[in-house]
Design a protein around this motif. Structure first.
Motif, short mmCIF file in Angstrom:
data_model
loop_
_atom_site.label_atom_id
_atom_site.label_comp_id
_atom_site.label_asym_id
_atom_site.label_seq_id
_atom_site.Cartn_x
_atom_site.Cartn_y
_atom_site.Cartn_z
N GLY A 39 58.90 49.61 42.57
CA GLY A 39 57.29 49.34 42.78
C GLY A 39 56.73 47.98 42.06
N VAL A 40 57.54 47.37 41.63
CA VAL A 40 56.97 46.08 41.18
C VAL A 40 56.80 45.18 42.18
N MET A 41 55.24 44.55 42.01
CA MET A 41 54.81 43.35 42.83
C MET A 41 54.54 42.36 42.12
N ALA A 42 54.59 40.86 42.54
CA ALA A 42 54.31 39.84 41.78
C ALA A 42 53.67 38.78 42.81
N TRP A 43 53.05 37.60 42.04
CA TRP A 43 52.49 36.69 42.73
C TRP A 43 53.26 35.40 42.17
N PHE A 44 53.53 34.52 43.10
CA PHE A 44 54.35 33.17 42.82
C PHE A 44 53.43 32.00 43.46
N ARG A 45 53.52 30.87 43.05
CA ARG A 45 53.13 29.85 43.50
C ARG A 45 54.15 28.60 43.64
N GLN A 46 53.70 27.83 44.61
CA GLN A 46 54.44 26.75 44.85
C GLN A 46 53.76 25.58 45.00
N PHE A 81 43.45 34.59 35.25
CA PHE A 81 43.78 35.34 36.36
C PHE A 81 44.11 36.75 35.90
N THR A 82 43.91 37.59 36.81
CA THR A 82 43.71 39.07 36.68
C THR A 82 44.40 39.75 37.95
N VAL A 83 45.79 40.39 37.82
CA VAL A 83 46.63 40.87 39.03
C VAL A 83 46.10 42.52 39.02
N SER A 84 45.92 43.00 40.13
CA SER A 84 45.64 44.48 39.98
C SER A 84 46.27 45.00 41.51
N ARG A 85 46.11 46.21 41.81
CA ARG A 85 46.89 46.98 43.00
C ARG A 85 45.97 48.12 43.30
N ASP A 86 45.97 48.27 44.55
CA ASP A 86 45.19 49.67 45.08
C ASP A 86 46.20 50.38 45.86
N ASN A 87 47.14 51.11 45.44
CA ASN A 87 48.09 51.87 45.95
C ASN A 87 47.79 52.60 47.34
N PRO A 88 46.75 53.53 47.20
CA PRO A 88 46.22 54.19 48.56
C PRO A 88 46.10 53.06 49.65
N LYS A 89 45.55 51.65 49.31
CA LYS A 89 45.55 50.90 50.48
C LYS A 89 46.46 49.87 50.57
N ALA A 110 52.08 36.19 38.19
CA ALA A 110 51.65 37.39 37.57
C ALA A 110 52.50 38.55 38.38
N GLY A 111 52.74 39.54 37.57
CA GLY A 111 53.34 40.66 38.09
C GLY A 111 52.68 41.95 37.58
N ILE A 112 52.91 43.09 38.35
CA ILE A 112 52.32 44.41 38.07
C ILE A 112 53.37 45.45 38.55
N SER A 113 53.20 46.65 37.78
CA SER A 113 54.05 47.82 38.07
C SER A 113 53.27 48.51 38.97
N TRP A 114 54.22 49.80 39.35
CA TRP A 114 53.62 50.43 40.60
C TRP A 114 52.58 51.10 40.18
N SER A 115 52.24 51.79 38.85
CA SER A 115 51.19 52.24 38.31
C SER A 115 49.93 51.32 38.01
N GLY A 116 50.59 50.07 37.92
CA GLY A 116 49.33 49.12 37.23
C GLY A 116 49.09 49.27 35.85
N TYR A 172 52.49 33.01 47.17
CA TYR A 172 53.15 34.13 47.71
C TYR A 172 53.17 35.21 46.99
N CYS A 173 52.94 36.45 47.53
CA CYS A 173 53.10 37.77 47.00
C CYS A 173 54.60 38.29 47.36
N ALA A 174 55.33 39.21 46.26
CA ALA A 174 56.70 39.51 46.44
C ALA A 174 56.63 40.78 46.07
N ALA A 175 57.77 41.55 46.53
CA ALA A 175 57.73 42.80 46.27
C ALA A 175 59.14 43.12 45.93
N GLU A 176 59.63 44.07 45.00
CA GLU A 176 60.83 44.77 44.58
C GLU A 176 61.85 43.65 44.01
N PRO A 177 61.69 43.35 42.78
CA PRO A 177 62.46 42.24 42.16
C PRO A 177 64.08 42.75 42.10
#
Length: 124
Positions: free
Chosen positions: A32-39, A68-76, A49-55, A95-100
Motif C-alpha cells: 500500500g505504500v505510495m511515494a513521490w519522486f522527482r528528477q 510539502f505535504t503528502v496525503s491520500r484519499d483511498n476511496p478516490k 515523500a512517501g505515505i503508507s496505505w492508511s496515511g 513522478y508518483c510510484a506505488a509498491e516499493p
C-alpha cells in the motif's frame, strides 16, 4: 493492469504553491505504500515523500520537510502532494510510484509501478 497518472504540474513563481495528484487504478493492497519522486534535468531520480496505505505514516526528504505535504484519499484512489513556499530547486519532473520493492526503505527508487510524470517549473 496498474496505471498511475499524475496531474497538476505547471509553471509557478518562487514562493507560490502547487498541488499534484496521482490517480491510481488496478492497485492491490500488497503493502500500500505510495511515494513521490522527482528528477531534475541531468540528475538522478530522488525521493520526495512517501505515505503508507492508511496515511498514518509519512516520510519526507530533508529538502522538502516543512514545505510539502503528502496525503491520500483511498476511496478516490488518489495521492496528493501539496507544495508550498516553492523554490527554483524544486523544478523537476515529478513522478508518483506505488509498491516499493524495499518496503523498509521508501527512498530507494525501486517500485513496481510508476507514472509518466508531470513537469513542475519554478521561476525565481
Amino acid at each position: 493492469q496498474v496505471q498511475l497518472v499524475e496531474s497538476g504540474g505547471g509553471l509557478v513563481q518562487a514562493g507560490d504553491s502547487l498541488r499534484l495528484a496521482c490517480a491510481a487504478s488496478g492497485l492491490t493492497n500488497s503493502n500500500g505504500v505510495m511515494a513521490w519522486f522527482r528528477q531534475a534535468l541531468g540528475r538522478p531520480r530522488k525521493f520526495v515523500a512517501g505515505i503508507s496505505w492508511s496515511g498514518g505514516s509519512t516520510y519526507y526528504a530533508d529538502s522538502v520537510l516543512g514545505r510539502f505535504t503528502v496525503s491520500r484519499d483511498n476511496p478516490k484512489n488518489t495521492m496528493y502532494l501539496q507544495m508550498n513556499s516553492m523554490k527554483s530547486e524544486d523544478t523537476a519532473l515529478y513522478y508518483c510510484a506505488a509498491e516499493p520493492l524495499y518496503p523498509w526503505n521508501w527512498t530507494v527508487p525501486e517500485y513496481d509501478y510508476w507514472g509518466q510524470g508531470t513537469q513542475v517549473t519554478v521561476s525565481s
